[in-house]
Design an enzyme around this catalytic site. Structure first.
Site, PDB file in Angstrom:
ATOM      1  N   LEU A 104      14.378   8.381 -19.425  1.00  0.00           N
ATOM      2  CA  LEU A 104      14.024   9.929 -18.810  1.00  0.00           C
ATOM      3  C   LEU A 104      15.181  10.228 -18.142  1.00  0.00           C
ATOM      4  CD1 LEU A 104      11.213   8.951 -17.780  1.00  0.00           C
ATOM      5  CD2 LEU A 104      11.433  10.518 -19.576  1.00  0.00           C
ATOM      6  N   PRO A 125      13.939  -2.235  -3.371  1.00  0.00           N
ATOM      7  CA  PRO A 125      15.489  -1.800  -3.416  1.00  0.00           C
ATOM      8  C   PRO A 125      16.575  -2.244  -4.138  1.00  0.00           C
ATOM      9  CG  PRO A 125      14.830  -2.668  -1.704  1.00  0.00           C
ATOM     10  CD  PRO A 125      13.647  -3.237  -2.421  1.00  0.00           C
ATOM     11  N   LYS A 164      17.659   3.704  -8.307  1.00  0.00           N
ATOM     12  CA  LYS A 164      17.720   2.231  -8.631  1.00  0.00           C
ATOM     13  C   LYS A 164      17.762   1.510  -9.694  1.00  0.00           C
ATOM     14  CE  LYS A 164      13.090   0.580  -7.124  1.00  0.00           C
ATOM     15  NZ  LYS A 164      12.815   0.179  -8.872  1.00  0.00           N
ATOM     16  N   ALA A 194       0.886  -1.451   0.011  1.00  0.00           N
ATOM     17  CA  ALA A 194      -0.629  -0.075  -0.022  1.00  0.00           C
ATOM     18  C   ALA A 194       0.725   1.451  -0.411  1.00  0.00           C
ATOM     19  CB  ALA A 194      -0.854   0.373   1.045  1.00  0.00           C
ATOM     20  N   GLU A 234       3.710   0.130 -13.828  1.00  0.00           N
ATOM     21  CA  GLU A 234       3.753   1.218 -13.701  1.00  0.00           C
ATOM     22  C   GLU A 234       4.451   2.582 -14.242  1.00  0.00           C
ATOM     23  OE1 GLU A 234       0.145   2.045 -12.758  1.00  0.00           O
ATOM     24  OE2 GLU A 234       1.344   3.709 -13.546  1.00  0.00           O
ATOM     25  N   ASN A 271      12.365   4.691 -17.450  1.00  0.00           N
ATOM     26  CA  ASN A 271      13.438   5.323 -16.597  1.00  0.00           C
ATOM     27  C   ASN A 271      15.023   5.141 -17.192  1.00  0.00           C
ATOM     28  OD1 ASN A 271      10.967   5.791 -14.910  1.00  0.00           O
ATOM     29  ND2 ASN A 271      11.705   3.869 -13.382  1.00  0.00           N
ATOM     30  N   LYS A 321      10.581  16.495  -5.646  1.00  0.00           N
ATOM     31  CA  LYS A 321      10.251  17.209  -7.055  1.00  0.00           C
ATOM     32  C   LYS A 321       9.277  17.731  -5.467  1.00  0.00           C
ATOM     33  CE  LYS A 321       7.813  14.931  -9.759  1.00  0.00           C
ATOM     34  NZ  LYS A 321       7.306  14.378 -10.499  1.00  0.00           N
ATOM     35  N   CYS A 359      13.371   5.356  -8.086  1.00  0.00           N
ATOM     36  CA  CYS A 359      13.407   4.928  -8.887  1.00  0.00           C
ATOM     37  C   CYS A 359      14.398   4.547  -9.835  1.00  0.00           C
ATOM     38  CB  CYS A 359      12.342   5.159  -9.792  1.00  0.00           C
ATOM     39  SG  CYS A 359      10.834   3.860  -8.369  1.00  0.00           S
ATOM     40  N   PHE A 360      14.731   6.081 -10.258  1.00  0.00           N
ATOM     41  CA  PHE A 360      15.682   6.440 -11.569  1.00  0.00           C
ATOM     42  C   PHE A 360      16.499   6.046 -11.263  1.00  0.00           C
ATOM     43  CE2 PHE A 360      13.693  10.193 -13.522  1.00  0.00           C
ATOM     44  CZ  PHE A 360      12.705   9.718 -14.563  1.00  0.00           C
TER      45      PHE A 360
HETATM   46  N1  NAI Z   1       7.611   5.708  -5.890  1.00  0.00           N
HETATM   47  C1  NAI Z   1       6.679   5.697  -7.388  1.00  0.00           C
HETATM   48  O1  NAI Z   1       6.399   6.617  -8.190  1.00  0.00           O
HETATM   49  C2  NAI Z   1       6.855   4.100  -8.116  1.00  0.00           C
HETATM   50  C3  NAI Z   1       6.912   2.587  -7.473  1.00  0.00           C
HETATM   51  N2  NAI Z   1       7.297   1.550  -8.689  1.00  0.00           N
HETATM   52  C4  NAI Z   1       8.056   0.455  -8.167  1.00  0.00           C
HETATM   53  O2  NAI Z   1       6.466  -0.082  -7.933  1.00  0.00           O
HETATM   54  C5  NAI Z   1       7.464  -0.532  -6.418  1.00  0.00           C
HETATM   55  C6  NAI Z   1       6.769  -0.261  -5.632  1.00  0.00           C
HETATM   56  O3  NAI Z   1       6.581   1.180  -4.872  1.00  0.00           O
HETATM   57  P1  NAI Z   1       6.497   2.500  -4.109  1.00  0.00           P
HETATM   58  O4  NAI Z   1       5.223   2.178  -3.795  1.00  0.00           O
HETATM   59  O5  NAI Z   1       7.138   3.489  -4.456  1.00  0.00           O
HETATM   60  O6  NAI Z   1       7.067   1.281  -2.426  1.00  0.00           O
HETATM   61  P2  NAI Z   1       6.792   1.493  -0.902  1.00  0.00           P
HETATM   62  O7  NAI Z   1       8.147   0.959  -0.128  1.00  0.00           O
HETATM   63  O8  NAI Z   1       6.424   3.190  -0.796  1.00  0.00           O
HETATM   64  O9  NAI Z   1       5.461   0.736  -0.984  1.00  0.00           O
HETATM   65  C7  NAI Z   1       6.131  -1.015  -0.560  1.00  0.00           C
HETATM   66  C8  NAI Z   1       4.537  -1.771   0.572  1.00  0.00           C
HETATM   67  O10 NAI Z   1       5.109  -3.009   0.373  1.00  0.00           O
HETATM   68  C9  NAI Z   1       4.914  -3.395   1.542  1.00  0.00           C
HETATM   69  N3  NAI Z   1       5.668  -5.002   1.248  1.00  0.00           N
HETATM   70  C10 NAI Z   1       7.179  -5.256   1.711  1.00  0.00           C
HETATM   71  N4  NAI Z   1       6.686  -6.542   1.426  1.00  0.00           N
HETATM   72  C11 NAI Z   1       5.122  -7.323   2.280  1.00  0.00           C
HETATM   73  C12 NAI Z   1       4.492  -8.081   2.306  1.00  0.00           C
HETATM   74  N5  NAI Z   1       5.179  -9.263   1.750  1.00  0.00           N
HETATM   75  N6  NAI Z   1       3.308  -8.594   2.579  1.00  0.00           N
HETATM   76  C13 NAI Z   1       2.873  -7.089   2.199  1.00  0.00           C
HETATM   77  N7  NAI Z   1       3.175  -5.737   2.063  1.00  0.00           N
HETATM   78  C14 NAI Z   1       4.826  -5.836   1.583  1.00  0.00           C
HETATM   79  C15 NAI Z   1       5.745  -2.793   2.375  1.00  0.00           C
HETATM   80  O11 NAI Z   1       5.183  -2.370   3.888  1.00  0.00           O
HETATM   81  C16 NAI Z   1       5.600  -0.744   1.683  1.00  0.00           C
HETATM   82  O12 NAI Z   1       3.951  -0.062   2.495  1.00  0.00           O
HETATM   83  C17 NAI Z   1       8.870  -0.420  -6.524  1.00  0.00           C
HETATM   84  O13 NAI Z   1       8.728  -1.924  -7.572  1.00  0.00           O
HETATM   85  C18 NAI Z   1       8.985   0.530  -7.762  1.00  0.00           C
HETATM   86  O14 NAI Z   1      10.329   0.568  -8.027  1.00  0.00           O
HETATM   87  C19 NAI Z   1       6.603   2.101  -9.956  1.00  0.00           C
HETATM   88  C20 NAI Z   1       6.312   3.191 -10.321  1.00  0.00           C
HETATM   89  C21 NAI Z   1       6.297   4.582  -9.698  1.00  0.00           C
HETATM   90  O1  UGA Z   2       9.216   4.651 -12.013  1.00  0.00           O
HETATM   91  C1  UGA Z   2       8.754   5.190 -11.043  1.00  0.00           C
HETATM   92  O2  UGA Z   2       9.083   5.212  -9.946  1.00  0.00           O
HETATM   93  C2  UGA Z   2       8.890   6.769 -12.217  1.00  0.00           C
HETATM   94  O3  UGA Z   2      10.065   6.781 -12.018  1.00  0.00           O
HETATM   95  C3  UGA Z   2       9.958   8.885 -12.900  1.00  0.00           C
HETATM   96  O4  UGA Z   2       8.799   9.188 -11.725  1.00  0.00           O
HETATM   97  P1  UGA Z   2       8.992  10.194 -10.620  1.00  0.00           P
HETATM   98  O5  UGA Z   2      10.769   9.688 -10.049  1.00  0.00           O
HETATM   99  O6  UGA Z   2       8.435  10.297  -9.796  1.00  0.00           O
HETATM  100  O7  UGA Z   2       9.455  11.763 -10.809  1.00  0.00           O
HETATM  101  P2  UGA Z   2      10.261  12.565 -12.451  1.00  0.00           P
HETATM  102  O8  UGA Z   2       8.688  13.304 -12.591  1.00  0.00           O
HETATM  103  O9  UGA Z   2      10.821  10.817 -12.721  1.00  0.00           O
HETATM  104  O10 UGA Z   2      11.320  13.338 -11.818  1.00  0.00           O
HETATM  105  C4  UGA Z   2      12.124  12.793 -10.828  1.00  0.00           C
HETATM  106  C5  UGA Z   2      13.632  13.316 -10.455  1.00  0.00           C
HETATM  107  O11 UGA Z   2      14.163  14.048 -11.561  1.00  0.00           O
HETATM  108  C6  UGA Z   2      13.913  15.479 -11.775  1.00  0.00           C
HETATM  109  N1  UGA Z   2      14.034  15.894 -13.044  1.00  0.00           N
HETATM  110  C7  UGA Z   2      12.821  15.419 -13.790  1.00  0.00           C
HETATM  111  C8  UGA Z   2      12.953  15.865 -15.192  1.00  0.00           C
HETATM  112  C9  UGA Z   2      13.952  17.072 -15.604  1.00  0.00           C
HETATM  113  O12 UGA Z   2      13.497  17.774 -16.432  1.00  0.00           O
HETATM  114  N2  UGA Z   2      14.275  17.780 -14.306  1.00  0.00           N
HETATM  115  C10 UGA Z   2      14.774  16.930 -13.207  1.00  0.00           C
HETATM  116  O13 UGA Z   2      15.584  17.344 -12.685  1.00  0.00           O
HETATM  117  C11 UGA Z   2      12.937  15.794 -10.958  1.00  0.00           C
HETATM  118  O14 UGA Z   2      13.118  17.001  -9.765  1.00  0.00           O
HETATM  119  C12 UGA Z   2      12.934  14.428  -9.867  1.00  0.00           C
HETATM  120  O15 UGA Z   2      14.386  14.856  -8.753  1.00  0.00           O
HETATM  121  C13 UGA Z   2       9.125   8.464 -14.023  1.00  0.00           C
HETATM  122  O16 UGA Z   2       8.721   9.556 -14.665  1.00  0.00           O
HETATM  123  C14 UGA Z   2       7.805   7.474 -14.296  1.00  0.00           C
HETATM  124  O17 UGA Z   2       7.046   7.073 -15.367  1.00  0.00           O
HETATM  125  C15 UGA Z   2       8.294   6.468 -13.518  1.00  0.00           C
HETATM  126  O18 UGA Z   2       6.848   5.491 -13.108  1.00  0.00           O
END
Ligand code: NAI
Ligand code: UGA
Length: 465
Positions: free
Chosen positions: A230, A96, A282, A13, A164, A227, A342, A279-280
């Site tokens: 980007l 991570p 990692k 969640a 996602e 990623n 950001k 994410c970027f």
């Molecule tokens: N943060 C972002 O904007 C984006 C993240 N992702 C990817 O999505 C995935 C999740 O990222 P976030 O949501 O940011 O992570 P997060 O750390 O915010 O959430 C992950 C959650 O999973 C829970 N969890 C872990 N193991 C568990 C288990 N065995 N059973 C139940 N709950 C469990 C944790 O307690 C935590 O609340 C990662 O692989 C990340 O790379 C993809 C796109 C965007």
């Molecule tokens: O896999 C993920 O976690 C996500 O990672 C990024 O999203 P996010 O990290 O949430 O935010 P971004 O808008 O991509 O910014 C990433 C970092 O780059 C920086 N950034 C971005 C754009 C830019 O022109 N310059 C710049 O310095 C932002 O300030 C920030 O620190 C991707 O944009 C998403 O598509 C992807 O789903």
């Protein structure tokens, strides 16, 4: 005939699981969506009667949660029960960078994914579609499939990859109108049936031409690739920002000039103090690790340079502050405007602010932090997590403020680390009047009007100018 999904469970969640499932529930009132997590505090916050207190800050999210929660959206810690009930299970747990053993500092740590797979295998009594929502190394679905299929309790599993692409700060917007939804599945008839079931879920609000389907491995690799591309654009423009500073070119003008070329495009060309976010870094490290593990040295080195450039950008920003302040910041007050990675998010993971602060703290600076959404406890958590100095020392050198004017009062310099809109509209004359002189301002996001601030009397340094 395609299987129609009526019950979804999502494990995790967090920043992805919470918003993604909230929007699925909002757009598909006929589907019961249960989001589960081991973290009781997080689930309690998702269930807070006041939806302003949900644990993820995203514009528009509390309204979506308010609409769907209790109707067909549920948050719970009862993981087994939710797995048992669901026809489709999303895995959205954290992945991570490994901090131990083989691949330490590079590879993705898949232990949480494996635990989920094992838990599903233990609990499931009927056929399930398991969807990888987390970002994973290419071919992870094979391992998940292996674990699930070797449990021997007669349950059939289909594994899908559905990475996602939402960005934090615009998550709801991105989920409501995604550029594309990507779904990878097995090419077998059963795989295609599962894939179509997920297509039908998204088709409730996403135009079908934006729902792309591929094989599993293309889908997994596309996420890392997106990623990497980007982040590479940010590192590319940041590399040029240093050259601009030496040559009199202006990086904003360069970005505009190249961005009008439709082959290059205008987005993601904003020079900054360095990219952050969970994410970027990692995902690129993971890509580099995978390439190396296949013996592809040149491929690995190529992508690693994106990270090297980003580290350089953060440290040169910090070094410039020290150099400009007459080579010493010891005992000086440096105000940080922004701590999040950001704007419009309370997420601080890998934020450039942490590393710039760490470098200045090594020089014994006093840091005054103001961020509209990040609480004091998070700032200390981030600094203590680095382990560079004791928690006591961090407490001694860093002060958090809830009022930006107080944060900047008597400061020798201000550093803008996050591009929060409110920073543009401050009463900069008032800030200037209350600062030590000369009043230095280091704009790591090019957001303030440097000409107007120079007129007030600030000595302004802007990235790339
Ligand atoms: N943060 C972002 O904007 C984006 C993240 N992702 C990817 O999505 C995935 C999740 O990222 P976030 O949501 O940011 O992570 P997060 O750390 O915010 O959430 C992950 C959650 O999973 C829970 N969890 C872990 N193991 C568990 C288990 N065995 N059973 C139940 N709950 C469990 C944790 O307690 C935590 O609340 C990662 O692989 C990340 O790379 C993809 C796109 C965007
Ligand atoms: O896999 C993920 O976690 C996500 O990672 C990024 O999203 P996010 O990290 O949430 O935010 P971004 O808008 O991509 O910014 C990433 C970092 O780059 C920086 N950034 C971005 C754009 C830019 O022109 N310059 C710049 O310095 C932002 O300030 C920030 O620190 C991707 O944009 C998403 O598509 C992807 O789903």
């Amino acid at each position: 005939m395609n299987k129609k999904i009526t019950k979804i469970c999502c494990i995790g969640a967090g920043y992805v699981g919470g918003p993604t499932m909230a929007v699925i529930a909002q757009k598909c009132p006929h589907i019961k969506v249960t989001v589960v997590d081991l973290n009781e505090a997080r689930i309690a916050a998702w269930n807070d009667p006041n939806t302003e207190n949900i644990p993820v800050y995203e514009p528009g999210l509390s309204e979506v949660v308010a609409e769907a929660r209790g109707r067909n959206l549920f948050f719970s810690t009862e993981v087994d029960k939710a797995i048992d009930e669901a026809e489709m299970i999303f895995i959205s747990v954290n992945t991570p960078t490994k901090t131990y053993g083989t691949g330490k500092g590079m590879a993705a740590d898949l232990k949480y994914i494996e635990l989920c797979a094992r838990q599903i295998a233990r609990v499931a009594k009927d056929d399930k579609i398991v969807v990888e929502k987390s970002t994973l190394p290419v071919r992870t679905a094979e391992a998940v499939k292996n674990i699930l299929q070797n449990t021997g309790n007669g349950v059939n599993y289909q594994i899908l990859s559905n990475p996602e692409f939402l960005a934090e700060g615009t998550a709801v917007e991105d989920l409501h109108a995604p550029d594309r939804v990507l779904i990878g599945g097995d090419t077998t008839p059963e795989g295609q049936e599962a894939l179509n079931a997920l297509v039908e879920v998204y088709a409730n609000w996403v135009p079908r031409e934006r729902i792309l389907t591929t094989n599993l491995w293309s889908s997994e690799l596309s996420k890392l690739t997106a990623n990497a591309f980007l982040a590479q654009r940010v590192s590319s423009i940041n590399a040029l920002s240093e050259l601009c500073e030496r040559t009199g070119a202006d990086v904003t003008e360069v970005a505009r000039s190249i961005g009008t070329d439709s082959r290059i495009g205008p987005k993601f060309l904003k020079a900054s103090v360095g990219f952050g976010g969970s994410c970027f870094q990692k995902d690129i490290l993971n890509l580099v690790y995978i390439a190396r593990s296949y013996g592809l040295k040149e491929v690995a080195d190529y992508w690693e340079q994106v990270i090297i450039m980003n580290d350089h950008q953060k440290s040169r920003f910090a070094n410039n502050i020290v150099k400009t302040l007459y080579n010493t910041v010891s005992g000086k007050k440096i105000a940080f405007l922004g701590w999040a990675f950001k704007k419009d998010t309370n997420d601080t993971r890998e934020s450039a602010a942490i590393y710039v602060a760490d470098a200045l703290l090594n020089e014994e600076a006093g840091i005054a932090v103001y961020d509209p959404k990040v609480p004091e406890s998070q700032v200390f958590f981030d600094l203590d997590y680095l382990g560079t100095r004791s928690a006591d020392k961090n407490k001694q050198l860093v002060t958090n403020y809830t009022d930006p004017y107080e944060a900047c009062k008597d400061a020798h310099a201000i550093a803008i680390l996050t591009e929060w809109d409110e920073f543009k509209t401050y009463d900069w004359q008032r800030i200037f009047d209350n600062m030590k002189k000369p009043a230095f301002l280091f704009d790591g996001r090019s957001i303030v009007d440097s000409a107007a601030l120079t007129d007030i009397g600030f000595k302004v340094y802007t990235i790339g100018k």
